[in-house]
Write a protein that holds these residues in place. Structure first.
Motif, PDB file in Angstrom:
ATOM      1  N   GLN A 159       6.870   2.094   6.170  1.00 26.79           N
ATOM      2  CA  GLN A 159       6.848   2.367   7.610  1.00 26.79           C
ATOM      3  C   GLN A 159       5.460   2.123   8.173  1.00 26.79           C
ATOM      4  N   TYR A 160       4.447   2.625   7.466  1.00 26.24           N
ATOM      5  CA  TYR A 160       3.063   2.423   7.900  1.00 26.24           C
ATOM      6  C   TYR A 160       2.716   0.938   7.880  1.00 26.24           C
ATOM      7  N   ARG A 161       3.074   0.237   6.822  1.00 25.80           N
ATOM      8  CA  ARG A 161       2.745  -1.187   6.704  1.00 25.80           C
ATOM      9  C   ARG A 161       3.430  -2.034   7.772  1.00 25.80           C
ATOM     10  N   PHE A 175       3.320   9.435  -4.479  1.00 22.57           N
ATOM     11  CA  PHE A 175       2.642   8.452  -5.302  1.00 22.57           C
ATOM     12  C   PHE A 175       1.310   8.079  -4.654  1.00 22.57           C
ATOM     13  N   VAL A 176       0.481   7.380  -5.407  1.00 20.45           N
ATOM     14  CA  VAL A 176      -0.853   7.003  -4.974  1.00 20.45           C
ATOM     15  C   VAL A 176      -0.886   5.502  -4.720  1.00 20.45           C
ATOM     16  N   ARG A 177      -1.504   5.121  -3.625  1.00 18.84           N
ATOM     17  CA  ARG A 177      -1.704   3.710  -3.311  1.00 18.84           C
ATOM     18  C   ARG A 177      -3.198   3.438  -3.415  1.00 18.84           C
ATOM     19  N   ILE A 178      -3.564   2.453  -4.231  1.00 18.17           N
ATOM     20  CA  ILE A 178      -4.955   2.059  -4.427  1.00 18.17           C
ATOM     21  C   ILE A 178      -5.101   0.635  -3.923  1.00 18.17           C
ATOM     22  N   VAL A 179      -6.060   0.425  -3.046  1.00 18.49           N
ATOM     23  CA  VAL A 179      -6.309  -0.919  -2.523  1.00 18.49           C
ATOM     24  C   VAL A 179      -7.774  -1.262  -2.756  1.00 18.49           C
ATOM     25  N   SER A 187      -0.684   9.194   9.713  1.00 23.34           N
ATOM     26  CA  SER A 187       0.589   8.468   9.699  1.00 23.34           C
ATOM     27  C   SER A 187       1.621   9.320   8.976  1.00 23.34           C
ATOM     28  N   GLU A 188       2.844   9.257   9.438  1.00 28.85           N
ATOM     29  CA  GLU A 188       3.908  10.048   8.824  1.00 28.85           C
ATOM     30  C   GLU A 188       4.004   9.722   7.333  1.00 28.85           C
ATOM     31  N   GLY A 189       4.000  10.755   6.511  1.00 32.19           N
ATOM     32  CA  GLY A 189       4.141  10.599   5.075  1.00 32.19           C
ATOM     33  C   GLY A 189       2.844  10.428   4.315  1.00 32.19           C
ATOM     34  N   CYS A 190       1.727  10.216   5.011  1.00 25.98           N
ATOM     35  CA  CYS A 190       0.429  10.090   4.342  1.00 25.98           C
ATOM     36  C   CYS A 190      -0.146  11.488   4.158  1.00 25.98           C
ATOM     37  N   GLU A 226       7.722   5.749  -0.967  1.00 28.34           N
ATOM     38  CA  GLU A 226       7.472   4.341  -0.639  1.00 28.34           C
ATOM     39  C   GLU A 226       7.997   4.007   0.752  1.00 28.34           C
ATOM     40  N   LEU A 227       9.017   4.706   1.196  1.00 30.99           N
ATOM     41  CA  LEU A 227       9.552   4.501   2.534  1.00 30.99           C
ATOM     42  C   LEU A 227       8.477   4.729   3.593  1.00 30.99           C
TER      43      LEU A 227
END
Length: 102
Positions: free
Chosen positions: A64-66, A2-6, A32-35, A59-60
């Protein structure tokens, strides 16, 4: 995936500091793992507004990153530079086409 937009709005006098901090940390964030992807965009009409687009395996991994020391450090240093509350969206890509460069 999925895409995260900030969306982040910065104080005008703090933009260069933000860009410097982003440059310093972008590879760490991207690795980062998963990015799987990270880009930074700047609004054409309001140069105080920036967007990050990142692709995450799940999302996991984003969570983890957050919860990581990296995120906590980056966010603690960037947060005082804001001129408005940041906004974030997690979205699923519905359609994508190959870019056309002329």
């Amino acid at each position: 995936m999925f895409v995260r937009i900030v969306k982040m709005t910065f104080q005008e006098e703090k933009i260069e500091e933000f860009l410097s901090r982003f440059e310093k940390n972008r590879n760490k964030i991207r690795n980062s793992e998963g990015c799987r992807f990270l880009e930074l965009y700047r609004d054409k009409k309001n140069p105080n507004i920036f967007f990050t687009y990142s692709y995450w395996e799940s999302e996991l991994y984003l969570e983890q990153y957050r919860n990581s020391d990296l995120f906590k450090s980056v966010w603690a240093n960037v947060k005082p530079l804001f001129d408005a509350k940041p906004e974030a969206w997690s979205v699923d890509k519905v359609y994508s086409s190959e870019p056309i460069f002329v």
